[in-house]
Write a protein that holds these residues in place. Structure first.
Motif, mmCIF file in Angstrom:
data_model
loop_
_atom_site.group_PDB
_atom_site.id
_atom_site.type_symbol
_atom_site.label_atom_id
_atom_site.label_comp_id
_atom_site.label_asym_id
_atom_site.label_seq_id
_atom_site.Cartn_x
_atom_site.Cartn_y
_atom_site.Cartn_z
ATOM 1 N N ARG A 170 0.750 -1.268 0.152
ATOM 2 C CA ARG A 170 -0.237 0.106 -0.100
ATOM 3 C C ARG A 170 0.898 1.190 0.070
ATOM 4 O O ARG A 170 0.673 2.218 -0.722
ATOM 5 C CB ARG A 170 -0.979 0.093 1.152
ATOM 6 C CG ARG A 170 -1.970 1.128 1.280
ATOM 7 C CD ARG A 170 -2.971 0.974 2.343
ATOM 8 N NE ARG A 170 -2.035 1.130 3.489
ATOM 9 C CZ ARG A 170 -2.241 -0.004 4.551
ATOM 10 N NH1 ARG A 170 -2.811 -1.064 4.541
ATOM 11 N NH2 ARG A 170 -1.344 0.395 5.664
ATOM 12 N N GLU A 171 1.867 1.406 0.672
ATOM 13 C CA GLU A 171 2.692 2.441 0.838
ATOM 14 C C GLU A 171 3.469 2.739 -0.347
ATOM 15 O O GLU A 171 3.811 3.685 -0.822
ATOM 16 C CB GLU A 171 3.818 2.153 1.912
ATOM 17 C CG GLU A 171 3.039 2.136 3.553
ATOM 18 C CD GLU A 171 2.703 3.651 3.654
ATOM 19 O OE1 GLU A 171 3.333 4.731 3.119
ATOM 20 O OE2 GLU A 171 1.708 3.919 4.575
ATOM 21 N N LEU A 172 3.968 1.545 -1.191
ATOM 22 C CA LEU A 172 4.571 1.573 -2.400
ATOM 23 C C LEU A 172 3.621 2.109 -3.362
ATOM 24 O O LEU A 172 3.944 3.147 -4.194
ATOM 25 C CB LEU A 172 4.935 0.395 -2.861
ATOM 26 C CG LEU A 172 6.425 -0.038 -2.104
ATOM 27 C CD1 LEU A 172 6.767 -1.391 -2.482
ATOM 28 C CD2 LEU A 172 7.506 0.789 -2.505
ATOM 29 N N ARG A 173 2.246 2.005 -3.397
ATOM 30 C CA ARG A 173 1.151 2.238 -4.321
ATOM 31 C C ARG A 173 0.953 3.907 -4.018
ATOM 32 O O ARG A 173 1.046 4.526 -5.165
ATOM 33 C CB ARG A 173 0.075 1.569 -4.216
ATOM 34 C CG ARG A 173 -1.058 1.797 -5.151
ATOM 35 C CD ARG A 173 -2.252 1.010 -5.220
ATOM 36 N NE ARG A 173 -1.928 -0.672 -4.584
ATOM 37 C CZ ARG A 173 -2.477 -0.958 -3.741
ATOM 38 N NH1 ARG A 173 -3.142 -0.439 -2.982
ATOM 39 N NH2 ARG A 173 -2.274 -2.377 -3.278
ATOM 40 N N ILE A 174 0.900 4.222 -2.825
ATOM 41 C CA ILE A 174 0.829 5.600 -2.432
ATOM 42 C C ILE A 174 1.801 6.445 -3.131
ATOM 43 O O ILE A 174 2.047 7.362 -3.835
ATOM 44 C CB ILE A 174 0.533 5.844 -1.134
ATOM 45 C CG1 ILE A 174 -0.904 5.215 -0.726
ATOM 46 C CG2 ILE A 174 0.693 7.400 -0.794
ATOM 47 C CD1 ILE A 174 -1.059 5.437 0.849
ATOM 48 N N TYR A 175 3.221 6.031 -2.900
ATOM 49 C CA TYR A 175 4.409 6.494 -3.318
ATOM 50 C C TYR A 175 4.326 6.759 -4.703
ATOM 51 O O TYR A 175 4.800 7.882 -5.183
ATOM 52 C CB TYR A 175 5.660 5.835 -2.708
ATOM 53 C CG TYR A 175 7.230 6.267 -3.221
ATOM 54 C CD1 TYR A 175 7.723 7.391 -2.590
ATOM 55 C CD2 TYR A 175 7.810 5.586 -4.088
ATOM 56 C CE1 TYR A 175 8.694 7.877 -2.797
ATOM 57 C CE2 TYR A 175 9.236 6.176 -4.543
ATOM 58 C CZ TYR A 175 9.753 7.229 -4.060
ATOM 59 O OH TYR A 175 10.677 7.725 -4.077
ATOM 60 N N ARG A 176 4.267 5.970 -5.557
ATOM 61 C CA ARG A 176 4.230 5.687 -7.094
ATOM 62 C C ARG A 176 3.215 6.735 -7.443
ATOM 63 O O ARG A 176 3.233 7.616 -8.351
ATOM 64 C CB ARG A 176 3.845 4.629 -7.568
ATOM 65 C CG ARG A 176 5.113 3.470 -7.595
ATOM 66 C CD ARG A 176 4.752 2.361 -8.734
ATOM 67 N NE ARG A 176 3.616 1.571 -8.214
ATOM 68 C CZ ARG A 176 3.548 0.589 -7.655
ATOM 69 N NH1 ARG A 176 4.512 -0.317 -7.588
ATOM 70 N NH2 ARG A 176 2.277 -0.031 -7.306
ATOM 71 N N MET A 177 1.989 6.895 -6.772
ATOM 72 C CA MET A 177 0.876 7.817 -7.295
ATOM 73 C C MET A 177 1.320 9.335 -6.894
ATOM 74 O O MET A 177 0.786 10.286 -7.620
ATOM 75 C CB MET A 177 -0.530 7.627 -6.458
ATOM 76 C CG MET A 177 -1.171 6.242 -6.992
ATOM 77 S SD MET A 177 -2.918 5.855 -6.061
ATOM 78 C CE MET A 177 -2.989 6.838 -4.800
ATOM 79 N N THR A 178 2.189 9.363 -6.051
ATOM 80 C CA THR A 178 2.324 10.903 -5.683
ATOM 81 C C THR A 178 3.581 11.315 -6.450
ATOM 82 O O THR A 178 4.170 12.623 -6.609
ATOM 83 C CB THR A 178 2.917 11.163 -4.126
ATOM 84 O OG1 THR A 178 3.937 10.232 -4.069
ATOM 85 C CG2 THR A 178 1.507 10.851 -3.201
ATOM 86 N N GLY A 179 4.186 10.520 -7.354
ATOM 87 C CA GLY A 179 5.454 10.825 -8.291
ATOM 88 C C GLY A 179 6.834 10.257 -7.737
ATOM 89 O O GLY A 179 7.693 10.491 -8.621
#
Length: 62
Positions: free
Chosen positions: A44-53
């Motif tokens: 989940r944290e990796l997905r958020i990190y990718r979505m924020t750029g």
């Protein structure tokens, strides 16, 4: 005559190497269990990190 020499008797139990191997196995099992338990939150944290750029979003998100 026995002048200060002691005979070693056979000890029941583990040798030092066996104890070390058992400890390494126990620590490895605990680390694997913690990793498997935390894997969904890591994803989940990796997905958020990718979505924020990621690293490219320096100026967008202070």
């Amino acid at each position: 005559m026995n002048l200060g020499r002691r005979h070693r008797t056979a000890r029941a139990g583990m040798s030092g190497r066996q104890l070390l191997v058992a400890q390494v196995a126990l620590v490895g099992t605990l680390c694997a269990a913690v990793f498997v338990r935390e894997l969904p939150s890591i994803m989940r944290e990796l997905r958020i990190y990718r979505m924020t750029g990621g690293l490219r979003a320096n100026r967008r998100y202070p």
